[in-house]
Scaffold this motif. Structure first.
Motif, PDB file in Angstrom:
ATOM      1  N   ILE A  99      -2.503   1.126  -6.519  1.00 59.59           N
ATOM      2  CA  ILE A  99      -3.824   0.643  -6.113  1.00 59.59           C
ATOM      3  C   ILE A  99      -3.925   0.531  -4.596  1.00 59.59           C
ATOM      4  CG2 ILE A  99      -5.343  -1.375  -6.167  1.00 59.59           C
ATOM      5  CD1 ILE A  99      -4.358  -1.841  -9.072  1.00 59.59           C
TER       6      ILE A  99
ATOM      7  N   GLU B  78      -7.560   5.062  -8.283  1.00 62.59           N
ATOM      8  CA  GLU B  78      -8.779   5.411  -7.551  1.00 62.59           C
ATOM      9  C   GLU B  78      -9.996   4.658  -8.082  1.00 62.59           C
ATOM     10  OE1 GLU B  78      -5.671   8.256  -6.896  1.00 62.59           O
ATOM     11  OE2 GLU B  78      -6.565   7.558  -8.784  1.00 62.59           O
TER      12      GLU B  78
ATOM     13  N   ALA C   4       0.800  -1.233   0.000  1.00 64.68           N
ATOM     14  CA  ALA C   4       0.000   0.000   0.000  1.00 64.68           C
ATOM     15  C   ALA C   4       0.828   1.277   0.000  1.00 64.68           C
ATOM     16  CB  ALA C   4      -0.939   0.007   1.212  1.00 64.68           C
TER      17      ALA C   4
ATOM     18  N   ASN D 194      -3.314  -7.262  -1.506  1.00 61.55           N
ATOM     19  CA  ASN D 194      -3.022  -6.588  -2.765  1.00 61.55           C
ATOM     20  C   ASN D 194      -1.566  -6.716  -3.205  1.00 61.55           C
ATOM     21  OD1 ASN D 194      -3.396  -4.365  -4.873  1.00 61.55           O
ATOM     22  ND2 ASN D 194      -1.901  -3.415  -3.487  1.00 61.55           N
TER      23      ASN D 194
ATOM     24  N   ALA E 294      -9.858   1.445  -6.335  1.00 64.41           N
ATOM     25  CA  ALA E 294     -10.157   1.654  -4.913  1.00 64.41           C
ATOM     26  C   ALA E 294     -11.658   1.694  -4.650  1.00 64.41           C
ATOM     27  CB  ALA E 294      -9.495   2.930  -4.414  1.00 64.41           C
TER      28      ALA E 294
ATOM     29  N   ALA F 171      -4.201   4.002  -2.919  1.00 67.97           N
ATOM     30  CA  ALA F 171      -5.507   4.611  -3.184  1.00 67.97           C
ATOM     31  C   ALA F 171      -6.596   3.935  -2.360  1.00 67.97           C
ATOM     32  CB  ALA F 171      -5.833   4.526  -4.673  1.00 67.97           C
ATOM     33  N   ALA F 172      -6.540   2.606  -2.260  1.00 63.07           N
ATOM     34  CA  ALA F 172      -7.546   1.878  -1.480  1.00 63.07           C
ATOM     35  C   ALA F 172      -7.437   2.200   0.000  1.00 63.07           C
ATOM     36  CB  ALA F 172      -7.395   0.376  -1.708  1.00 63.07           C
TER      37      ALA F 172
END
Length: 246
Positions: free
Chosen positions: A18, A215, A14, A84, A218, A21-22
């Motif tokens: 991705i 996004e 993270a 992820n 997300a 953004a999540a």
């Protein structure tokens, strides 16, 4: 009031793209989000009152134990797991080495297995597990066969684990992005010039004629994390501008 007030989430991989953004979207909706990554500086930049960064490599079991010890210490279990973290590199079949195969599978397959396995004691009833697959699990891409195989494995895990965990009220679903404009995608190329050509070529293969934005993935993560998707498990959602469907 956010959609995820009082919830606890973990997003692996993270520090950019991705995952970042999540994590920001889930935190913005009220969740306390633990995030992992391998780069200390990038993790420090992510930290906030609602985002707790932990340096970890998902292919390292000791690192995963440290992540879940931190979540356990908070004492509220885990409501959302977005597994992820992953990656890959181009390698045509004649050039595939054992190290290339092992590194890609250890991260994308092994990392996903043990990220979810080690979360099991902490997952609250009604928890949502979300896996990052890829639309390449149903498409072909030259020189990307090893990565594609790992994502096909993730798709299979989604079905199997959904069946295993349904009695606990835990849902398991996958997101299959197409080409998304992230540092990781551009990093597949050897130079800025090559990266620009790669991104242009990938966009031209999408019916919407553009790359996706982190996004946009997300928001799909958020959908799967909330009761809006309460009747979904074992599913894979393609978020790829129509590339796998048209």
């Amino acid at each position: 009031m956010g959609q995820l007030d009082g919830k606890t989430a973990l997003v692996t991989g993270a520090t950019s793209g991705i995952g970042l953004a999540a994590a920001r979207l889930l935190a913005g909706e009220g969740a306390h989000v633990f995030v992992t990554g391998r780069r200390t500086e990038a993790l420090d930049a992510v930290a906030s009152d609602s985002i707790t960064p932990i340096q970890a490599d998902v292919s390292n079991l000791d690192d995963l134990d440290s992540v879940y010890a931190a979540i356990s210490d908070r004492g509220q279990g885990l409501d959302i797991l977005f597994a992820n973290a992953g990656g890959g590199e181009f390698s045509a079949l004649p050039d595939v080495t054992w190290d290339h195969y092992a590194t890609t599978f250890n991260t994308n397959v092994g990392g996903t297995i043990f990220t979810v396995q080690k979360a099991l004691p902490l997952l609250n009833p009604g928890a949502s597990v979300i896996l990052t697959s890829s639309n390449i699990d149903v498409k072909a891409a030259p020189a990307f066969s090893i990565y594609a195989a790992t994502k096909a494995a993730v798709r299979s895990f989604t079905r199997s684990w959904a069946a295993e965990l349904v009695e606990r009220g835990i849902r398991v679903n996958a997101i299959a992005p197409g080409p998304i404009n992230t540092p990781g995608l551009a990093g597949l190329a050897g130079s800025p010039e090559d990266a620009a050509q790669l991104l242009k070529g990938l966009a031209s293969g999408v019916p919407m004629n553009r790359l996706g934005a982190p996004e946009e993935i997300a928001t799909t993560v958020l959908f799967l994390a909330t009761p809006a998707s309460a009747y979904m498990t074992g599913a894979e959602i393609y978020v790829d501008g129509g590339a796998s469907q048209i």
